[in-house]
Design an enzyme around this catalytic site. Structure first.
Site, PDB file in Angstrom:
ATOM      1  N   SER A  13       0.824  -1.203   0.000  1.00  8.61           N
ATOM      2  CA  SER A  13       0.000   0.000   0.000  1.00  8.61           C
ATOM      3  C   SER A  13       0.867   1.266   0.000  1.00  8.61           C
ATOM      4  O   SER A  13       0.338   2.367  -0.138  1.00  8.61           O
ATOM      5  CB  SER A  13      -0.882   0.016   1.245  1.00  8.61           C
ATOM      6  OG  SER A  13      -0.056   0.023   2.395  1.00  8.61           O
ATOM      7  N   TYR A  44      -4.254   1.348   3.704  1.00 10.87           N
ATOM      8  CA  TYR A  44      -5.242   0.314   3.376  1.00 10.87           C
ATOM      9  C   TYR A  44      -5.932  -0.199   4.648  1.00 10.87           C
ATOM     10  O   TYR A  44      -7.083  -0.608   4.608  1.00 10.87           O
ATOM     11  CB  TYR A  44      -4.560  -0.893   2.722  1.00 10.87           C
ATOM     12  CG  TYR A  44      -4.278  -0.794   1.230  1.00 10.87           C
ATOM     13  CD1 TYR A  44      -4.513   0.366   0.503  1.00 10.87           C
ATOM     14  CD2 TYR A  44      -3.764  -1.899   0.548  1.00 10.87           C
ATOM     15  CE1 TYR A  44      -4.240   0.422  -0.865  1.00 10.87           C
ATOM     16  CE2 TYR A  44      -3.508  -1.854  -0.810  1.00 10.87           C
ATOM     17  CZ  TYR A  44      -3.741  -0.695  -1.515  1.00 10.87           C
ATOM     18  OH  TYR A  44      -3.477  -0.657  -2.865  1.00 10.87           O
ATOM     19  N   CYS A  75       2.604  -6.943   1.907  1.00  9.11           N
ATOM     20  CA  CYS A  75       1.675  -6.166   2.725  1.00  9.11           C
ATOM     21  C   CYS A  75       0.719  -7.160   3.386  1.00  9.11           C
ATOM     22  O   CYS A  75       0.054  -7.933   2.678  1.00  9.11           O
ATOM     23  CB  CYS A  75       0.915  -5.200   1.819  1.00  9.11           C
ATOM     24  SG  CYS A  75      -0.386  -4.257   2.639  1.00  9.11           S
ATOM     25  N   ASN A  76       0.684  -7.169   4.711  1.00  6.03           N
ATOM     26  CA  ASN A  76      -0.206  -8.090   5.437  1.00  6.03           C
ATOM     27  C   ASN A  76      -1.660  -7.769   5.154  1.00  6.03           C
ATOM     28  O   ASN A  76      -2.499  -8.659   5.004  1.00  6.03           O
ATOM     29  CB  ASN A  76       0.038  -7.983   6.945  1.00  6.03           C
ATOM     30  CG  ASN A  76       1.436  -8.402   7.339  1.00  6.03           C
ATOM     31  OD1 ASN A  76       1.661  -9.510   7.769  1.00  6.03           O
ATOM     32  ND2 ASN A  76       2.399  -7.499   7.169  1.00  6.03           N
ATOM     33  N   THR A  77      -1.973  -6.476   5.076  1.00  3.55           N
ATOM     34  CA  THR A  77      -3.356  -6.036   4.889  1.00  3.55           C
ATOM     35  C   THR A  77      -3.859  -6.449   3.507  1.00  3.55           C
ATOM     36  O   THR A  77      -4.937  -7.028   3.374  1.00  3.55           O
ATOM     37  CB  THR A  77      -3.431  -4.501   5.056  1.00  3.55           C
ATOM     38  OG1 THR A  77      -2.807  -4.157   6.297  1.00  3.55           O
ATOM     39  CG2 THR A  77      -4.847  -4.007   5.055  1.00  3.55           C
ATOM     40  N   CYS A 186       2.862  -5.664  10.171  1.00  2.00           N
ATOM     41  CA  CYS A 186       2.653  -4.707   9.081  1.00  2.00           C
ATOM     42  C   CYS A 186       4.036  -4.422   8.535  1.00  2.00           C
ATOM     43  O   CYS A 186       4.975  -4.192   9.303  1.00  2.00           O
ATOM     44  CB  CYS A 186       2.007  -3.422   9.603  1.00  2.00           C
ATOM     45  SG  CYS A 186       2.019  -2.053   8.411  1.00  2.00           S
ATOM     46  N   HIS A 188       5.347  -1.987   7.185  1.00  2.00           N
ATOM     47  CA  HIS A 188       5.932  -0.667   7.457  1.00  2.00           C
ATOM     48  C   HIS A 188       6.718  -0.656   8.782  1.00  2.00           C
ATOM     49  O   HIS A 188       7.648   0.137   8.953  1.00  2.00           O
ATOM     50  CB  HIS A 188       4.840   0.406   7.550  1.00  2.00           C
ATOM     51  CG  HIS A 188       4.300   0.852   6.224  1.00  2.00           C
ATOM     52  ND1 HIS A 188       3.462   0.079   5.455  1.00  2.00           N
ATOM     53  CD2 HIS A 188       4.472   2.020   5.537  1.00  2.00           C
ATOM     54  CE1 HIS A 188       3.138   0.742   4.346  1.00  2.00           C
ATOM     55  NE2 HIS A 188       3.737   1.921   4.380  1.00  2.00           N
TER      56      HIS A 188
HETATM   57  N1  DGL Z   1       2.193  -2.284   4.931  1.00  2.00           N
HETATM   58  C1  DGL Z   1       0.917  -2.700   5.300  1.00  2.00           C
HETATM   59  C2  DGL Z   1       0.789  -4.042   5.957  1.00  2.00           C
HETATM   60  O1  DGL Z   1       1.691  -4.828   5.949  1.00  2.00           O
HETATM   61  C3  DGL Z   1      -0.296  -1.884   5.378  1.00  2.00           C
HETATM   62  C4  DGL Z   1      -0.351  -0.523   5.853  1.00  2.00           C
HETATM   63  C5  DGL Z   1      -1.668   0.138   5.474  1.00  2.00           C
HETATM   64  O2  DGL Z   1      -1.816   0.461   4.305  1.00  2.00           O
HETATM   65  O3  DGL Z   1      -2.514   0.305   6.347  1.00  2.00           O
HETATM   66  O4  DGL Z   1      -0.246  -4.349   6.481  1.00  2.00           O
END
Ligand code: DGL
Length: 260
Positions: A13, A44, A75-77, A186, A188
């Protein structure tokens, strides 16, 4: 062009997936990589499942059409929302997702207390709930939703008063009820490891899933004979849905930032 010489596509994201990209580049330096961040639509993790699935499918379609040999949903989401739809739409492509590294955390801290920091969506979705149910008998798994945290990394802020204040607020309760490990659910958050460490101290293990994903990429490529035959370092290209040179500059900075 030989299929094995096509790039590996990374998707997130925003800039977070670079925490996985950097480990993949270390493990597979001769591959070409195309990293796409959808920063225009970030975050996201506070959107609905259907909305995130649409965003992923729409962003990925033109990128996959250019020719790539594997997709890493870093990205986990996005994985929670779209991995099934992506595998269905691209049955011949290697599609690798990301999930909170609860398994390795429990294996290293049997009977311990494990905090999982992630976006609200990741912690609400089936994938996480199934992992929690599976491992809960072996450790106490505590979800800690962190809305607003990825935004610091998107702004290039990985230390300093504002982000450390946010983290202190979230983590303060666990200074009295100590945890054995923190899973960064996440992509990030690994860029905030130093800031988290300064709050929780040296004795809490901070775990992310980046190495696991990089190893999975290597074994899937190897199994399909798709590892690049080149012996010189590959190219890493960044693209982003935000039409701003600053975001691409931030991507390069994060890729080369020393890991804390
Ligand atoms: N990097 C993201 C993850 O691993 C998502 C961050 C987001 O867009 O809320 O979930």
């Amino acid at each position: 062009m030989e299929r094995s010489e096509l790039p590996v596509l990374f998707f997130d994201s925003g800039v977070g997936g670079i925490s996985i990209l950097r480990r993949s580049v270390r493990l597979l330096p001769c591959e070409d990589y195309l990293y796409f961040g959808d920063s225009l639509h970030a975050p996201y993790g506070v959107r609905s499942l259907g909305e995130v699935r649409e965003l992923c499918l729409n962003a990925l379609e033109p990128l996959i059409a250019r020719g790539v040999k594997a997709l890493v949903v870093a990205c986990n989401t996005a994985t929670s929302a779209a991995i099934g739809a992506l595998r269905e739409r691209y049955p011949d492509l290697i599609v690798i997702g990301t999930e909170p590294a609860i398994k390795p955390a429990v294996e290293r801290h049997e009977g311990g207390r494990i905090l999982v920091m992630a976006t609200p969506m990741t912690l609400k979705e089936e994938k996480f709930l199934a992992l929690q149910a599976q491992y809960q008998p072996r450790a106490e798994i505590i979800p800690l939703p962190c809305p607003g945290l990825m935004e610091f990394v998107e702004q290039g802020v990985t230390s300093g008063g504002a982000v450390e204040g946010y983290l202190l607020d979230k983590l303060e309760p666990y200074r009295n009820v100590p945890v054995s490990a923190i899973v960064l659910g996440c992509t990030h958050y690994p860029f905030l490891t130093g800031a988290i460490r300064r709050i929780v101290g040296r004795h809490v293990e901070i775990i992310d899933g980046a190495d696991g994903v990089a190893q999975q990429l290597r074994s899937r490529l190897a199994a399909e004979n798709l590892l690049s035959a080149r012996t010189e370092p590959g190219r890493v290209a960044f693209e982003n849905s935000l039409d701003q040179p600053e975001i691409l500059e931030l991507c390069r900075t994060l890729l080369n930032a020393p890991e804390e």
